[in-house]
Enzyme design. Structure first.
Site, short mmCIF file in Angstrom:
data_model
loop_
_atom_site.label_atom_id
_atom_site.label_comp_id
_atom_site.label_asym_id
_atom_site.label_seq_id
_atom_site.Cartn_x
_atom_site.Cartn_y
_atom_site.Cartn_z
N TRP A 201 45.09 -15.28 -80.81
CA TRP A 201 45.33 -14.92 -82.15
C TRP A 201 44.13 -14.87 -82.92
O TRP A 201 43.99 -14.05 -83.87
CB TRP A 201 46.44 -15.92 -82.95
CG TRP A 201 47.68 -15.62 -82.12
CD1 TRP A 201 48.28 -16.31 -81.15
CD2 TRP A 201 48.60 -14.39 -82.71
NE1 TRP A 201 49.55 -15.55 -80.83
CE2 TRP A 201 49.57 -14.34 -81.60
CE3 TRP A 201 48.41 -13.39 -83.35
CZ2 TRP A 201 50.53 -13.42 -81.76
CZ3 TRP A 201 49.43 -12.31 -83.21
CH2 TRP A 201 50.44 -12.40 -82.40
N ASP B 155 44.25 -19.70 -90.38
CA ASP B 155 45.51 -19.23 -89.92
C ASP B 155 46.33 -20.46 -89.31
O ASP B 155 46.04 -20.73 -87.98
CB ASP B 155 45.27 -18.34 -88.72
CG ASP B 155 46.56 -17.77 -88.02
OD1 ASP B 155 47.64 -18.04 -88.35
OD2 ASP B 155 46.50 -16.85 -87.21
N LYS C 48 58.07 -20.02 -87.02
CA LYS C 48 57.60 -21.31 -86.33
C LYS C 48 58.14 -22.59 -86.75
O LYS C 48 59.31 -23.26 -85.98
CB LYS C 48 56.16 -21.34 -86.03
CG LYS C 48 55.45 -20.35 -85.87
CD LYS C 48 55.61 -19.37 -84.46
CE LYS C 48 54.35 -18.29 -84.77
NZ LYS C 48 54.77 -17.38 -83.57
N1 PMP Z 1 48.67 -16.07 -85.87
C1 PMP Z 1 49.18 -16.85 -85.21
C2 PMP Z 1 48.45 -18.13 -84.53
C3 PMP Z 1 50.37 -16.75 -84.42
O1 PMP Z 1 50.88 -17.46 -83.67
C4 PMP Z 1 51.07 -15.45 -84.72
C5 PMP Z 1 52.35 -15.11 -84.13
N2 PMP Z 1 52.81 -15.79 -82.99
C6 PMP Z 1 50.73 -14.65 -85.62
C7 PMP Z 1 49.18 -14.70 -86.25
C8 PMP Z 1 51.04 -13.34 -85.99
O2 PMP Z 1 52.38 -13.76 -86.99
P1 PMP Z 1 53.49 -12.66 -87.21
O3 PMP Z 1 54.00 -12.06 -85.92
O4 PMP Z 1 54.13 -13.13 -88.20
O5 PMP Z 1 52.59 -11.27 -87.66
#
Ligand code: PMP
Length: 360
Positions: free
Chosen positions: A102, A171, A195
């Site tokens: 991520w 994040d 989450k």
């Molecule tokens: N950052 C992290 C740490 C994530 O786990 C996720 C989604 N799994 C995201 C960003 C992206 O999130 P979204 O699908 O809401 O765009």
């Protein structure tokens, strides 16, 4: 009612109490004779709901008063672009910590807007740790330092917020509200709801008001944090139902005893799972260094990969859902967010022990 044990990485389990309340109120919210989905976001009753959700979030995380809390859309992925657009000012460069899939995506997105420096990376060791602070190469002139508090795919988590001289951007997509976070150490924290907070469709941004005047000229008004803050997150029609459900989940967190209590339970769940893996005689393996193991996402592999398909199939048949690892790494992953109970984790570890006994 047969409820599955939901170990999905997100969207994932919501507290049953929250679902029940939403069910009860579905056709008639707060005596309006309308579903919460059917009322104007500018109606008094929705404005009150929105205000209350913000107050509850502020209370749970002890958000200092100079921070704005924004309720936006576009997921955490939009924040990968919205953060540099809004915070670069005239700096032209930002630091990122590369600790897994991520943060890699955040880096890639930011490269469109600025010179991205990788201040530290654990790529060479397969993202099995947070790089030692002594190895970080920080730029004091960076617009900010970005880190991913919990790497949802690799199961790697920071023990605490880094201390740096530039604004710290976090994040916290897969960890916000699962443990305390020192908001005051941060310039900005963002997380999508799906989450630990609510359903998909809502993203929370907590931002120090001092950072609200550094947006690049190209930033559309709808993505400009200052404009969003001025309009109480209602520049356009917000995601009203996710906002409402997140509000119910925040009340549930308070009823559970607040963030410390939630954290203790999450730690107990994670410890049980890691113990089961570590004491499986090598049948299961998690390769993240112990101090950096995530309390939200526990990835593991079966030493004999030939059993993996059977494991996942049998688990699914036994009511344990969403255990397949992320496509980029394979294996198994148990996501144990707030609404996954200790009982569910106990049931999973019993299943894992039984499976290892039969196949080991
Ligand atoms: N950052 C992290 C740490 C994530 O786990 C996720 C989604 N799994 C995201 C960003 C992206 O999130 P979204 O699908 O809401 O765009």
């Amino acid at each position: 009612m047969a409820r599955s044990h939901n170990f999905s990485a997100g969207p994932t389990a919501l507290p049953l109490e929250v679902l029940r309340q939403a069910h009860e109120e579905f056709f008639d919210f707060a005596g309006t004779g309308m579903s919460v989905m059917e009322i104007s976001h500018r109606s008094e009753v929705f404005m009150e709901l929105a205000y209350q959700a913000e107050q509850d979030l502020r209370a749970i995380l002890q958000v200092p008063s100079q921070y704005k809390v924004l309720f936006v859309q576009g997921g955490a992925s939009l924040q990968f672009a919205q953060v540099p657009m809004n915070l670069l000012g005239d700096k032209g460069t930002a630091d990122y910590l590369h600790t897994g899939l991520w943060s890699g995506k955040a880096i890639q997105a930011a490269q469109r807007y600025c010179d991205v420096r990788i201040a530290a990376s654990s790529k060479a060791s397969g993202f099995d740790r947070i790089p030692a602070v002594t190895d970080w190469n920080l730029n004091p002139n960076a617009a900010y330092l970005h880190y991913t508090e919990n790497e949802t795919v690799h199961g790697v988590q920071f023990a605490g917020a880094p201390c740096v001289s530039v604004p710290l951007i976090c994040d916290a997509c897969s960890s916000l509200l699962s443990k305390p976070i020192d908001v005051a150490k941060h310039g900005l924290i963002y997380a999508a709801a799906q989450k630990n907070m609510g359903p998909a469709g809502l993203t929370i941004v907590i931002i120090d008001a001092a950072l609200l005047d550094a947006a690049l000229e190209v930033t559309p008004d709808i993505l400009n944090y200052a404009h969003i803050a001025n309009a109480q997150s209602m520049l356009n029609t917000p995601a009203t139902f996710p906002w409402y459900l997140t509000g119910l989940t925040l009340k549930w967190i308070q009823r559970c005893g607040g963030i410390e209590k939630i954290h203790q339970t999450n730690q107990a769940k994670a410890e049980l799972l890691y113990r089961t893996i570590d004491y499986s005689g090598g049948f299961y393996r998690n390769s993240v260094q112990a101090p950096f193991r995530s309390i939200n996402n526990v990835p593991f592999v079966l030493a004999d990969t030939a059993f993996e398909k059977d494991f996942l199939r049998l688990a699914d048949q036994s009511g344990f859902k969403g255990l397949k690892g992320h496509a980029s790494v394979g294996g198994v992953r148990a996501s144990i967010y707030n609404a996954v109970t200790l009982l569910a984790v106990e049931a999973l570890t019993d299943f894992m022990k039984d499976f290892a006994r039969v196949h080991g």
